[in-house]
Design a protein around this motif. Structure first.
Motif, PDB file in Angstrom:
ATOM      1  N   ILE A 197       0.843  -1.203   0.000  1.00 29.80           N
ATOM      2  CA  ILE A 197       0.000   0.000   0.000  1.00 29.80           C
ATOM      3  C   ILE A 197       0.875   1.249   0.000  1.00 29.80           C
ATOM      4  N   GLY A 198       0.715   2.053  -1.033  1.00 26.15           N
ATOM      5  CA  GLY A 198       1.454   3.307  -1.132  1.00 26.15           C
ATOM      6  C   GLY A 198       0.661   4.457  -0.545  1.00 26.15           C
ATOM      7  N   TYR A 199       1.383   5.464  -0.056  1.00 23.45           N
ATOM      8  CA  TYR A 199       0.748   6.612   0.602  1.00 23.45           C
ATOM      9  C   TYR A 199       1.300   7.897  -0.006  1.00 23.45           C
ATOM     10  N   ILE A 200       0.396   8.834  -0.324  1.00 23.76           N
ATOM     11  CA  ILE A 200       0.783  10.137  -0.878  1.00 23.76           C
ATOM     12  C   ILE A 200       0.161  11.225  -0.030  1.00 23.76           C
ATOM     13  N   GLU A 215       3.745  11.449 -10.670  1.00 23.57           N
ATOM     14  CA  GLU A 215       5.075  10.847 -10.483  1.00 23.57           C
ATOM     15  C   GLU A 215       5.109   9.983  -9.231  1.00 23.57           C
ATOM     16  N   ALA A 216       4.417  10.409  -8.173  1.00 23.36           N
ATOM     17  CA  ALA A 216       4.390   9.636  -6.931  1.00 23.36           C
ATOM     18  C   ALA A 216       3.699   8.293  -7.134  1.00 23.36           C
ATOM     19  N   VAL A 217       2.583   8.291  -7.862  1.00 18.92           N
ATOM     20  CA  VAL A 217       1.862   7.037  -8.117  1.00 18.92           C
ATOM     21  C   VAL A 217       2.740   6.087  -8.928  1.00 18.92           C
ATOM     22  N   ASN A 248      -7.323  13.298 -12.893  1.00 19.08           N
ATOM     23  CA  ASN A 248      -7.001  12.649 -14.159  1.00 19.08           C
ATOM     24  C   ASN A 248      -6.014  11.489 -13.995  1.00 19.08           C
ATOM     25  N   VAL A 249      -5.268  11.484 -12.897  1.00 19.97           N
ATOM     26  CA  VAL A 249      -4.338  10.374 -12.642  1.00 19.97           C
ATOM     27  C   VAL A 249      -5.110   9.063 -12.485  1.00 19.97           C
ATOM     28  N   PHE A 250      -6.364   9.166 -12.024  1.00 22.38           N
ATOM     29  CA  PHE A 250      -7.123   7.968 -11.657  1.00 22.38           C
ATOM     30  C   PHE A 250      -8.373   7.716 -12.507  1.00 22.38           C
ATOM     31  N   GLN A 276      -4.112  10.954 -20.679  1.00 22.64           N
ATOM     32  CA  GLN A 276      -4.289   9.542 -20.361  1.00 22.64           C
ATOM     33  C   GLN A 276      -3.968   9.325 -18.884  1.00 22.64           C
ATOM     34  N   PRO A 277      -4.784   8.552 -18.170  1.00 24.62           N
ATOM     35  CA  PRO A 277      -4.562   8.337 -16.731  1.00 24.62           C
ATOM     36  C   PRO A 277      -3.365   7.436 -16.480  1.00 24.62           C
ATOM     37  N   VAL A 278      -2.943   7.400 -15.241  1.00 22.45           N
ATOM     38  CA  VAL A 278      -1.884   6.467 -14.833  1.00 22.45           C
ATOM     39  C   VAL A 278      -2.480   5.093 -14.543  1.00 22.45           C
ATOM     40  N   ASP A 279      -3.618   5.074 -13.802  1.00 23.17           N
ATOM     41  CA  ASP A 279      -4.216   3.785 -13.432  1.00 23.17           C
ATOM     42  C   ASP A 279      -5.681   4.019 -13.042  1.00 23.17           C
TER      43      ASP A 279
END
Length: 552
Positions: A197-200, A215-217, A248-250, A276-279
């Motif tokens: 699990i990542g945290y931002i 970039e963090a994701v 937009n990242v998601f 385009q999203p990251v994920d």
């Protein structure tokens, strides 16, 4: 042109903007009302200036008039004089010319409270806990913190010196710095809170916030994260377009994120994702609280509307208003509310009452009769009228009076400084914990120090005593009141033990900041953070996560 004329022109410009909003029956009537009110104001001020018994400070009086006029509209329409433009620009861009040090006034002394990594303050030896007494040989001990901060700032590549008192040093030391263009990161921390699990932590919405989150994701996924926590607690918002970029990242390209609607229809706008999203599939939790406002609420509300994330925490602040800035004469600016924003489901989260809020700034409970129901993509119910309601509410324990007193009087901060100079090394921020013996040392350190405080029970008892005296009942209940006062006094004596966990958490966050700066302070709280614990629990139970977002 003198300053009085400048101030009057600024006020007239603001008055024109406000008065033109009035709905008169015809343009001719509207313009007559504008001219009439401006004439009344000008003649009124001339008479006051000429006749008032004491000397009138035109700058102060005009500024008071401007501020009072704008505050009657909403809390976010503000006049920004030329002297404050630099601070406003820093809030908007996250950039300023300085050395990368933050200060605060603690117990009447201006002390360094944080060092920004990679800038002149860190490179040239400034430390958290240093008391600043001079800037370029100017004595600042009698100045307000804001005045001292202004002296520290300046054009990039210019020199500045700070004379500081440092714990353990008998004499002040002078440190020399070169100012730089300092950029405060929107993402002060990103890392793993468990194996997968990542945290931002997102603290602002200034320029490049979307890029930093993206970039963090990507980096967290490369480290093995297949679930993400996005934390916007305490984030006051900022640039609307950065909220679009972060969302937009998601979510996919071409999706509506937010729309704005105001009096001028030509200015109404729909904002859609452009990239385009990251994920679009990775399980996502967004943490919010009463300090999450504006752009933070756009991100949380939009992801909730699309059933793209589970929202955890407490009700958000409730600011659904959009501001733009307009230039005024002599380099002043007006920040004015021009529209309300609406999430994809059609809801506006603006609190119905601009002015009446809880002590912590939160909007409080909004009667159901004043709310309207909207639907998410999966037909879940969401509501407008007062912030974003979390999908899972985590009740927060208020800070105890003793912990609050220790914090505000600087006894957490100063102990952390002394601890740092007495202990060259500690464990990593994530693993560091004060031992029971160290906490006992802290209690001894407090001996002789003032951290007096009044509990709410004591305040209520005092009122009871006053009412009893006033209504002639005191003699009948005097013995009872005295017993209660004695019991409270004995109870307060145990507060350092009763609220040990809370005080220890504050100490650990402050201590780790000395060794690992802001990253350390954030990371040290993970093991006691109830919101993060709940987020991990939900993300690790996929069936629970899916059921929360399931189609109704």
């Amino acid at each position: 042109m003198n300053k009085l004329t400048i101030k009057i022109k600024a006020l007239i410009a603001a008055i024109v903007l406000i008065i033109t909003a009035f709905a008169f029956t015809s343009p001719g009537e509207r313009y007559f009302e504008i001219a009439k009110n401006l004439d009344i104001f000008a003649t009124l001020f001339k008479e006051v200036n000429a006749l008032y018994v004491d000397e009138v400070n035109p700058n102060k009086v005009i500024r008071t008039g401007i501020d009072a006029m704008l505050s009657s509209l909403d809390p976010y329409t503000n006049y920004i004089p030329e002297d404050d433009i630099e601070d406003f620009r820093t809030q908007s861009t996250g950039q300023y010319g300085g050395i990368g040090a933050l200060t605060s006034k603690i117990d009447g002394k201006i002390k360094v409270t944080m060092i920004v990594e990679g800038y002149s303050a860190q490179k040239n030896g400034l430390k958290i806990g240093d008391e600043v007494i001079k800037i370029d040989n100017i004595d600042i001990t009698k100045l307000e913190r804001e005045e001292a901060a202004d002296l520290m700032k300046g054009q990039a590549n210019t020199p500045v010196s700070l004379t500081v008192k440092r714990y353990g040093k008998t004499e002040p030391i002078t440190l020399n710095f070169t100012r730089e263009k300092v950029k405060i990161n929107n993402v002060p921390f990103m890392g793993m809170v468990s194996d997968n699990i990542g945290y931002i932590k997102l603290s602002d919405f200034t320029l490049d916030a979307g890029k930093e989150v993206k970039e963090a994701v990507i980096k967290l996924k490369s480290q093995g994260a297949n679930k993400i926590i996005l934390d916007v607690r305490g984030n006051p918002g900022g640039l609307l377009m950065e909220a679009v970029n972060i969302t937009n990242v998601f979510i996919p390209k071409g999706k509506e994120v937010v729309s704005t609607k105001g009096k001028i229809e030509d200015h109404n706008q729909d904002y859609k994702t452009l990239n385009q999203p990251v994920d679009t599939e990775i399980p996502l939790v967004v943490l919010i609280n009463s300090g999450s406002a504006s752009a933070s609420e756009i991100v949380a509300g939009t992801l909730q509307d699309y059933d793209r994330a589970v929202i955890i925490g407490q009700k958000s602040f409730g600011k659904g208003l959009v501001q733009i800035t307009r230039p005024l004469t002599y380099n002043a600016q007006l920040k004015v509310t021009t529209a309300k924003y609406y999430t994809p489901s059609g809801r506006c989260i603006q609190a119905l009452d601009y002015s009446h809020r809880n002590e912590d700034g939160s909007v409080g409970k909004v009667p159901d009769s004043l709310k309207s129901e909207f639907r998410t993509i999966n037909n879940r119910s969401v509501y407008d009228g007062g912030g974003i309601d979390p999908d899972i509410v985590v009740e927060k324990s208020p800070m105890s009076p003793v912990a609050y007193a220790l914090y505000t009087k600087g006894h957490i901060f100063d102990y952390a400084t002394e601890f740092y100079y007495s202990n060259p090394n500690i464990a990593s921020a994530k693993e560091f914990s004060l031992t029971d013996a160290q906490y006992e040392d802290y209690k001894k350190w407090l001996n002789g120090k003032d951290y007096s405080y009044t509990t709410q029970v004591e305040k209520n008892l005092k009122k009871l005593k006053e009412y009893a005296l006033e209504e002639k009942y005191y003699q009948d209940i005097e013995h009872t009141i005295q017993n209660l006062e004695k019991t409270l006094e004995e109870s307060k004596a145990n507060d350092l033990n009763d609220f040990k966990s809370q005080i220890k958490t504050l100490l650990e966050e402050e201590i780790t900041s000395r060794y690992y700066l802001e990253r350390g302070s954030i990371e040290s709280s993970f093991d006691v953070d109830q919101d993060i614990s709940k987020a991990i629990e939900v993300l690790n139970e996929r069936s629970k996560y899916d059921s929360i977002l399931a189609k109704k």
